[in-house]
Design an enzyme around this catalytic site. Structure first.
Site, short mmCIF file in Angstrom:
data_model
loop_
_atom_site.label_atom_id
_atom_site.label_comp_id
_atom_site.label_asym_id
_atom_site.label_seq_id
_atom_site.Cartn_x
_atom_site.Cartn_y
_atom_site.Cartn_z
CG HIS A 46 32.17 34.16 36.02
ND1 HIS A 46 33.47 34.54 36.15
CD2 HIS A 46 32.15 32.81 36.22
CE1 HIS A 46 34.22 33.49 36.43
NE2 HIS A 46 33.43 32.43 36.47
CD GLU A 48 31.93 39.59 36.58
OE1 GLU A 48 31.26 38.55 36.81
OE2 GLU A 48 33.07 39.77 37.02
CB CYS A 76 37.90 36.35 36.44
SG CYS A 76 36.68 35.86 35.19
CB CYS A 79 34.33 38.81 33.66
SG CYS A 79 33.39 37.32 34.10
#
Length: 149
Positions: A46, A48, A76, A79
């Site tokens: 992701h 992040e 999420c 993260c």
């Protein structure tokens, strides 16, 4: 957040969900990332996570104390957990995520008093632009799927 939006455009150009992130320390960008789980065959890739990894490499430390993370979409749970473990001081995000957001939408992990680190969370920065990019991406994807069937 503007640079995070530019990174989100790179994700979109690569066929990924358009999310971008940057890590800032003392006003300087030390980490960048954009969504790449499809192209990297990595469910943890992701924006992040990639920005945090980049910042950790740049600083030579997995602890990112005193840093800020700017991301175009509410993180999420995975993260948000990485933000906690990295000891990021401040998390700033654009669009809320009503399906998997872990910073106030579905869950609010930073509000949990039993956890040992709590980043300051600022929501809604350039939310309109961030949300529009995501909405347009998914609308186009649905249209493409309809044409294929």
């Amino acid at each position: 957040m503007r640079l995070a939006l530019e990174l989100a455009k790179q994700a979109q150009a690569a066929g990924e969900v358009p999310v971008g992130a940057v890590v800032v320390k003392d006003g300087e960008i030390i980490g960048r990332g954009y969504n790449a789980p499809i192209s990297r065959h990595d469910p943890s890739a992701h924006a992040e996570m990639l920005a945090l990894r980049d910042a950790a490499q740049q600083t030579g430390n997995y602890r990112l104390t005193g840093c800020e993370l700017f991301v175009t979409l509410e993180p999420c749970l995975m993260c948000a957990g990485a933000v906690m473990h990295a000891r990021v001081a401040r998390l700033v995000y654009g669009a809320s995520d009503p399906k998997t957001g872990a910073c106030g939408s579905v869950l609010d992990v930073f509000a949990g008093t039993r956890l040992n680190h709590h980043a300051e969370v600022v929501a809604g920065v350039l939310a309109g632009e961030c949300g529009a990019m995501l909405s347009n991406f998914f609308a186009l994807r649905r249209l493409q799927q309809q044409k294929q069937s």
